[in-house]
Scaffold this active site. Structure first.
Site, short mmCIF file in Angstrom:
data_model
loop_
_atom_site.label_atom_id
_atom_site.label_comp_id
_atom_site.label_asym_id
_atom_site.label_seq_id
_atom_site.Cartn_x
_atom_site.Cartn_y
_atom_site.Cartn_z
N HIS A 108 0.83 -1.21 0.00
CA HIS A 108 0.00 0.00 0.00
C HIS A 108 0.86 1.25 0.00
CE1 HIS A 108 -3.39 -2.58 0.72
NE2 HIS A 108 -2.82 -3.06 1.79
N ASP A 296 -3.64 9.29 6.32
CA ASP A 296 -5.09 9.29 6.12
C ASP A 296 -5.88 9.22 7.42
OD1 ASP A 296 -4.58 6.71 6.90
OD2 ASP A 296 -5.77 5.75 5.32
N THR A 338 -7.65 -0.11 8.57
CA THR A 338 -7.53 -0.77 9.85
C THR A 338 -8.36 -0.09 10.94
OG1 THR A 338 -5.29 -1.46 9.27
CG2 THR A 338 -5.87 -1.54 11.60
N THR A 392 -0.01 2.33 19.92
CA THR A 392 -1.25 2.25 19.14
C THR A 392 -2.39 2.87 19.96
OG1 THR A 392 -1.99 0.12 20.03
CG2 THR A 392 -0.45 0.06 18.15
#
Length: 477
Positions: A108, A296, A338, A392
């Site tokens: 990607h 993004d 995701t 995360t």
């Protein structure tokens, strides 16, 4: 993660499902955490083996077993002279120099593991094979000895021409046969797994051992009508396939109640506030993600927020469990990648817990909140493979869980408990600046950049949590 989400939804609807994870990427050593073993070009070989097993009449368990056997026998490595250009977006500054190649970049366009200078094909091939087979630095994903049998896939990542692919293929075969003494039984070339116009190639090796290896060969040799599969001299299959309809599960429909209860009005205000905060935070989230991700994140959350504002008029706001489930439908439509899948897993778990409490007729307590969030966050961690400290969104959620648990033990009020949870989430999100990435695309970013930038996903959690709590307090006042 999206495949796991689809599998869980199918299972919930009574559809038999098995999941096979392809993890053939050898770009990063195993010491770097869960990120390195992505599924890249080797996925196409697994698809071919699974399809062949199904064509031969194998049941779900047999197809799964053959697919897993193929997955365990494949290792891949990619290299490119450019990243892909996504149509409709302004082209970013090219991060790969004119005289550079990037090894281990994602399909990607995610940053690769290392940049090297332009090399001769034979030297480049040797480096790629060494990355796959060399046990130093925690790799050694495929052990090969003289006389071993292998299959080869040289895959164009987009704009690599057939001539370039063929030159690289010749270099691969020469290196494997002449330098390593291997037996190359099959060679497959072409654009099987591509990334727009990326000017690169990937090399996949599949080890062919014993009866399992012969089965893999048989499946790869089977005729197929798939237009993208490279064709040899064999005849194409003319037998028409019988289409079997996929069973449809029961779809729940939600409607907004004519009159909102106090709880329903509060739920609406908190959701609106969370959406507004994510829209306002889009520039910051985008700026952070441009440094540590693919840029993004802000736009993804903004789209989700706009979807909530549009769909909230149809949410069953008087019921928390149903509202959270309806919210997952909005996210499915508006948030890709995701983030969307992770939030749907989180909200589906919370929805189930909330519905159980509501159906019991009990008032939701701080302990109930702690248990529900603990269950949801644990499910999230299991699905994504990340843990607290991996930089995360979990680094905002786990502190919130711990804070709620402490609040329940102390016996504080719901409002005090929520304040403790949100404050802990904000501190956890800020603390990601000091963490090394072990999961997600940030794993490829230099440590000095990470130290200046918090994790966008964790910061997004802190944003909507604070906004929702502020709205709750405003309504209470």
């Amino acid at each position: 993660i999206n495949f796991r989400l689809a599998a869980e939804q199918a299972i919930a609807e009574g559809i038999p499902v098995e999941m096979v994870v392809v993890a053939d990427d050898c770009a990063l050593p195993s010491s770097k955490g869960v990120t390195g073993r992505r599924g890249i070009a080797g996925t196409a070989l697994v698809h071919k083996v699974a399809g062949g097993a199904a064509e031969k009449g194998g049941d779900l368990q047999q197809v799964t077993a053959e697919a897993k056997a193929a997955t365990g026998a494949i290792a891949s490595m990619g290299v490119s002279a450019s990243v892909c250009h996504v149509p409709g977006r302004e082209e970013d500054v090219q991060r790969i120099g004119d005289q550079q190649l990037e090894m281990g970049l994602g399909i990607h366009g995610e940053p690769g593991a290392a940049k090297i200078g332009i090399e001769k094909v034979d030297d480049l091939v040797a480096k790629m094979v060494k990355t796959i087979t060399d046990p130093s630095e925690g790799r050694g994903f495929m052990k090969l000895a003289k006389g071993d049998h292998v299959g080869v896939l040289v895959n164009s990542l987009g704009s690599a021409t057939p001539l370039e692919v063929s030159i690289c293929t010749r270099g691969v075969i020469n290196h494997l046969e002449e330098e390593m003494g291997l037996v190359v039984d099959r060679v497959i070339t072409g654009p099987l797994v591509t990334s727009m116009d990326m000017a690169g190639l990937s090399l996949s090796l599949i080890k062919l051992e014993g009866e399992t290896g012969q089965t893999i060969l048989d499946r790869l040799d089977m005729d197929t009508m798939a237009p993208g599969w490279p064709r040899g001299g064999g005849a194409r299959a003319e037998k028409k396939k019988k289409l079997i309809p996929v069973p449809k599960g029961e779809e729940r429909e939600f409607t907004r109640p004519e009159t909102l209860t106090e709880k329903g009005a509060l739920m609406e205000r908190m959701l609106v506030a969370a959406a507004e905060a994510l829209k306002e935070g889009e520039p910051l989230l985008t700026a952070w993600d441009n440094k540590v991700g693919d840029g993004d994140c802000g736009q993804t959350f903004k789209q989700g927020a706009e979807g909530i504002e549009e769909d909230i008029k149809g949410y069953p706001l008087n019921n928390i469990g149903d509202t959270l489930e309806a919210l997952t439908g909005t996210i499915a439509k508006t948030m890709g990648g995701t983030s969307g899948a992770l939030y749907r897993i989180l909200l589906l778990s919370l929805s189930t817990s909330a519905r159980q409490i509501e159906e019991s007729g009990s008032e939701m307590t701080v302990r109930d909140m702690a248990r529900a969030l603990q269950k949801a966050v644990t499910s999230l961690s299991t699905s994504g493979g990340a843990e607290e400290g991996d930089r995360t969104m979990l680094d905002a959620l786990f502190p919130a869980v711990e804070a709620l648990d402490q609040a329940a033990t102390k016996g504080v009020s719901v409002n005090e408990a929520l304040e403790m949870a949100v404050t802990s989430a904000e501190k956890g999100a800020q603390a990601t600046k000091d963490m090394l990435a072990r999961a997600g695309r940030s794993n490829y970013v230099p440590d000095e950049v990470l130290k200046e930038t918090p994790d966008p996903g964790a910061m997004a959690v802190a944003m909507w949590m604070r906004a929702a709590l502020t709205a709750k307090e405003y309504v209470a006042q």
